[in-house]
Design a protein around this motif. Structure first.
Motif, short mmCIF file in Angstrom:
data_model
loop_
_atom_site.label_atom_id
_atom_site.label_comp_id
_atom_site.label_asym_id
_atom_site.label_seq_id
_atom_site.Cartn_x
_atom_site.Cartn_y
_atom_site.Cartn_z
N MET A 1 46.94 111.92 75.25
CA MET A 1 47.44 110.71 75.88
C MET A 1 46.42 109.58 75.75
N HIS A 2 46.79 108.55 75.01
CA HIS A 2 45.85 107.46 74.75
C HIS A 2 45.43 106.74 76.03
N ASP A 3 46.34 106.73 77.00
CA ASP A 3 46.03 106.05 78.26
C ASP A 3 44.79 106.66 78.92
N SER A 4 44.56 107.95 78.68
CA SER A 4 43.43 108.63 79.30
C SER A 4 42.21 108.69 78.38
N HIS A 5 42.29 108.10 77.19
CA HIS A 5 41.12 108.08 76.32
C HIS A 5 40.03 107.20 76.94
N MET A 6 38.82 107.39 76.46
CA MET A 6 37.71 106.56 76.93
C MET A 6 37.94 105.11 76.47
N PRO A 7 37.39 104.14 77.21
CA PRO A 7 37.74 102.74 76.92
C PRO A 7 37.48 102.31 75.47
N ILE A 8 36.35 102.74 74.89
CA ILE A 8 36.05 102.30 73.52
C ILE A 8 37.04 102.93 72.53
N SER A 9 37.47 104.15 72.83
CA SER A 9 38.47 104.78 71.96
C SER A 9 39.78 104.00 72.04
N GLY A 10 40.18 103.66 73.27
CA GLY A 10 41.40 102.88 73.43
C GLY A 10 41.31 101.56 72.69
N MET A 11 40.12 100.96 72.71
CA MET A 11 39.94 99.68 72.02
C MET A 11 40.02 99.88 70.51
N SER A 12 39.42 100.95 70.00
CA SER A 12 39.49 101.20 68.56
C SER A 12 40.93 101.40 68.13
N GLU A 13 41.70 102.10 68.97
CA GLU A 13 43.10 102.32 68.65
C GLU A 13 43.86 100.99 68.62
N THR B 1 50.70 95.20 71.56
CA THR B 1 50.03 95.47 70.29
C THR B 1 50.82 96.51 69.51
N SER B 2 51.22 97.55 70.23
CA SER B 2 51.96 98.63 69.61
C SER B 2 53.31 98.14 69.08
N ALA B 3 53.97 97.27 69.86
CA ALA B 3 55.27 96.75 69.42
C ALA B 3 55.09 95.86 68.19
N ALA B 4 54.09 94.98 68.22
CA ALA B 4 53.89 94.04 67.12
C ALA B 4 53.44 94.75 65.85
N ALA B 5 52.72 95.85 66.02
CA ALA B 5 52.28 96.59 64.85
C ALA B 5 53.34 97.59 64.41
N ASN B 6 54.49 97.59 65.09
CA ASN B 6 55.53 98.60 64.83
C ASN B 6 54.94 100.00 64.89
N ASN B 7 54.03 100.18 65.85
CA ASN B 7 53.34 101.45 65.92
C ASN B 7 54.10 102.44 66.78
N GLY B 8 54.24 102.10 68.06
CA GLY B 8 55.06 102.93 68.92
C GLY B 8 54.32 103.83 69.88
N SER B 9 53.02 104.04 69.65
CA SER B 9 52.30 104.80 70.66
C SER B 9 52.14 103.90 71.87
N GLY B 10 51.75 104.47 72.99
CA GLY B 10 51.63 103.63 74.17
C GLY B 10 50.54 104.11 75.08
N PHE B 11 50.10 103.23 75.94
CA PHE B 11 49.39 103.67 77.13
C PHE B 11 50.54 104.01 78.07
N GLU B 12 50.95 105.29 78.06
CA GLU B 12 52.26 105.62 78.59
C GLU B 12 52.34 105.56 80.11
N GLY B 13 51.23 105.23 80.75
CA GLY B 13 51.30 105.04 82.19
C GLY B 13 52.16 103.83 82.54
N LEU B 14 52.37 102.95 81.56
CA LEU B 14 53.15 101.75 81.79
C LEU B 14 54.60 102.13 82.10
N GLY B 15 55.11 101.63 83.22
CA GLY B 15 56.51 101.89 83.56
C GLY B 15 57.38 100.94 82.78
#
Lengths: 189, 566
Positions: B353-365, B468-482
């Motif tokens: 779960m990317h939402d739980s990654h460390m902050p720098i990892s989330g930023m790299s993603e 970012t995910s939507a604009a990059a047509n990526n689709g992963s998420g910080f899934e905590g977002l409701g």
């Protein structure tokens, strides 16, 4: 434009047959030869279906090896993680409670040695494994509560540690369901 | 720890080694030369006949775009229809309901554009029919669309081309029959034999060893997961995507899935070199992309394997790394590698779960998606990179005082305008969307309290990540977002549409315009684009346009969070 539309429509129908008919049928046919016949690998104990090998289940009784915390309570029809951020104060407080509870249940575990997977939720909420360290940390408790010698329980874990593939790639792990089934057999349940 | 690092090194090495021959094969197939897969030609003729299509007719760039957009419209309408009525259609053993129109809109668009923003959870949100004929179907055809558009651009760069840039249907159908279907079949076979289900039976109820009642969701998983990765779509069968132990049961399946999703994007780069007979050009592109990739990968692997310092302080053993949201069988290193490969490539599946990654990892993603050109999605990754090449050619042309030229064709005002619009659209969508959401949230935190699962900097990151995910047509998420609310469904749906089709239309239009221009033979005065110097130039253009634009937003989110933890 009109021409494009008709072509697009007809090509789409033909591709539906190919990609959504022929292709899945081939995979489905191959799955019949695979372990579990494509239904998922099921595990039975004394003639009763008790779980799937790959799908983690809740073990929170102290006389079993416990599985990891799960954000969805091991609901195998609604997987998911906690999605808690690493600096969330509420979340950190919750992890702290898990650490304290684990140390209380397993007094043999020294400070600094609480296995991190026992206090954090997995991504799927259905993690079927523990790390070897996570299993060994629970040996003393399980043996004590079941009245078994600790060496025999430890040997049980030893026998079920799955090494990295080709001994080289990826982490070592222990399947919790299989470990607990072996444990039940050992204590004659 | 060593075995985990070796694991990811092997995946990457194997991917690059196999991408080179695949690139040669792709070039052969798209050129229409003889290849071992010609036995599939009758199948293709059958498909063309079914569609009433003459696949030998050359098309101009406008005709290409018209064909591409029309067939996409057909798919969109078809997907909407099925999603809104799935509750009453067959193949629905778990009796899941039909989707609400706004959710169906978001889902149909999301998969149409080869993204996989999923504001539903697979187990309860889709019937098996929808999984197969909507989700899996779009995973095939949207990938093939991207590949076909990419070949059109290749054609335009070929020496001596003019108006006609090949046939869209020809490239599209061959991408399916010669590449996607055969490789997907192989991947699916590995998956089923490793324990991934492939069944049309519904949930299996059972009582666990400890006596709890539960039900295990299943379905035709293996067939879909294969193309989900290979087509770089990333939309999972289950809510937890490839973290789910049935979708990704072993370390081996993890390696194969991760290999499959990186394979075609890299192969496309080599295909460029073989297609144009300019191998050095593809080495330059590959070099730039790989440098960007490794720069994002290294800190992510480091921080995920280090673990969370706030949790280490509580007396835990951090040998395994940051395990919140991760699976034991995959481990921290493979999860970090997966996280970065899935964000630089617009795949967006997750195995942790990317939402739980460390902050720098989330930023790299996030940076992986903000640049969106280090490998990038199937076909479209190169299209994004192409835009940056155009800009770099123009800037370096000005710097050395020569007419900017790309492979013998002059770059002029019209091409530059298109390139800049496409390049700036991306930050506009991301930052504009995030600003709007943040403004709404801040002005009424009680009404929107359901949006954010985490407070503070991290909450801001959740919103930033979503756009970012939507604009990059990526689709992963910080899934905590409701995110299953009309606001998120519609706003991200619009971002998805614009960010898919403009970056396809733009490069194809530039290519079409270039193809028509007079060819100037290369001379001593020509700017060479296949050199390391030019590679460096492209790298900095990407860095300046795509990364620095986002620096203030990243400082408010992940960077601030990082410094609050360390």
């Amino acid at each position: 434009m009109k021409n494009n539309f008709a072509s697009a429509f007809r090509l789409t129908l033909a591709l539906l047959v190919l990609c959504c008919g022929v292709y899945p049928a081939l995979v489905w046919g191959a799955a019949l030869l695979a372990p579990g016949q494509g239904q998922g690998v099921q595990v039975s104990h004394k003639g009763r279906l008790v779980g799937f090998e790959n799908v983690g289940q809740k073990f929170d009784w102290p006389e079993y090896f416990n599985s990891r915390p799960s954000a969805v309570g091991y609901a195998a029809d609604g997987s998911g993680g906690s999605n808690k951020g690493p600096s969330n104060p509420e979340y950190l407080a919750e992890v702290n409670t898990h650490v304290a509870a684990f140390r209380q249940q397993n007094p043999s575990v020294k400070p600094g040695q609480v296995p991190v997977e026992m206090v954090t939720a997995s991504g799927s909420g259905l993690d079927p494994h523990l790390s070897p360290a996570g299993a060994y940390a629970q040996v003393e408790r399980v043996a004590r509560l079941r009245g078994l010698p600790a060496e025999r329980v430890r040997a049980l874990v030893d026998a079920r540690v799955q090494q990295p593939i080709f001994v080289l790639l990826g982490p070592s792990k222990v399947n919790v369901l299989q470990l607990n089934l072996a444990l039940d057999s050992l204590s004659g349940r | 720890m060593f075995s985990e690092l070796l694991g990811i090194a092997i995946i990457f090495g194997a991917t690059v080694l196999l991408a080179i021959p695949l690139g040669l094969y792709l070039a052969t197939v798209y050129r229409g030369d003889k290849s071992w897969s010609d036995f599939l030609a009758p199948l293709e003729r059958l498909l063309f006949r079914a569609g009433g299509i003459d696949a030998r007719r050359g098309m101009s760039w406008q005709q290409h775009l018209m064909a591409l957009l029309t067939i996409n419209l057909v798919w969109f309408l078809f997907a909407m229809l099925i999603l809104c009525t799935q509750g009453v259609l067959p193949l629905n053993p778990d009796a899941n309901p039909s989707m609400s129109p706004d959710l169906a809109f978001n889902t149909a668009i999301s998969f149409l554009v080869n993204c996989n923003l999923q504001h539903y959870s697979g187990e309860s949100g889709l019937s098996y029919l929808s999984q197969v004929v909507v989700i899996m179907f779009l995973q095939f055809v949207s990938a093939a669309t991207g590949m076909a558009a990419c070949v059109v651009v290749f054609n335009a760069l070929k020496e001596g081309t003019n108006e006609k840039l090949g046939n869209f249907y020809d490239y599209f159908v061959k991408s399916l029959t010669r590449v996607l279907l055969p490789i997907a079949l192989l991947v699916a076979l590995v998956l089923v034999f490793q324990g991934t289900p492939m069944t049309f039976a519904g949930k299996q109820p059972l009582i666990t060893l400890q006596g709890d009642t539960t039900a295990v969701s299943r379905g035709p998983v293996a067939a879909m997961v294969a193309i989900k990765e290979l087509g770089t779509n990333g939309g999972g069968f289950f809510g937890a995507n490839s973290a789910h132990p049935l979708e990704n049961p072993t370390y081996l399946t993890n390696m194969v899935e991760n290999f499959a999703l990186v394979l075609i994007p890299i192969a496309m780069v080599f295909a460029l070199g073989f297609y144009l007979k300019r191998r050095r050009l593809s080495y330059m592109v590959f070099g730039v992309m790989t440098a960007g990739f490794l720069l994002l990968l290294a800190p992510t692997v480091y921080y995920e394997m280090q673990g969370n310092p706030a949790i280490a302080q509580m007396g835990t053993d951090m040998q395994l790394g940051a395990m919140e949201g991760k699976e034991i069988r995959l481990g921290a290193a493979a999860s970090a590698y997966w996280g970065i490969t899935n964000t630089i490539i617009s795949c967006g599946s997750v195995n942790s779960m990317h939402d739980s990654h460390m902050p720098i990892s989330g930023m790299s993603e996030m940076l992986g998606m903000m640049t969106n050109a280090f490998y990038g999605g199937v076909g479209v990754g190169f299209l994004n990179f192409f835009v940056f090449v155009i800009i770099a050619v123009f800037i370096s042309g000005l710097m050395v005082g020569r007419t900017p030229e790309l492979l013998g064709k002059k770059i002029e005002a019209r091409e530059m305008k298109i390139a800049i619009i496409v390049a700036l659209l991306h930050p506009l969508m991301i930052l504009g969307g995030t600003a709007m959401a943040a403004h709404l949230y801040v002005s009424n935190p009680t009404e929107y309290a359901g949006w954010l699962a985490n407070p503070g900097y991290h909450g801001f990151s959740e919103m930033l990540y979503e756009y970012t995910s939507a604009a990059a047509n990526n689709g992963s998420g910080f899934e905590g977002l409701g995110d299953n609310t009309p606001f998120w469904n519609i706003s991200t749906g619009v971002v998805l549409l614009l960010s898919r089709f403009l970056p396809v239309i733009g490069p194809v239009a530039i290519a079409g315009l270039l193809a028509r221009k007079k060819y100037t033979p290369e001379s001593a005065g020509t700017l060479r684009v296949d050199t390391a110097t030019f590679g460096l130039m492209v790298f900095f253009v990407i860095w300046i346009i795509a990364a620095l634009a986002f620096f203030p937003a990243l400082a408010l989110g992940p960077l601030a969070e990082h410094f609050s933890l360390y």
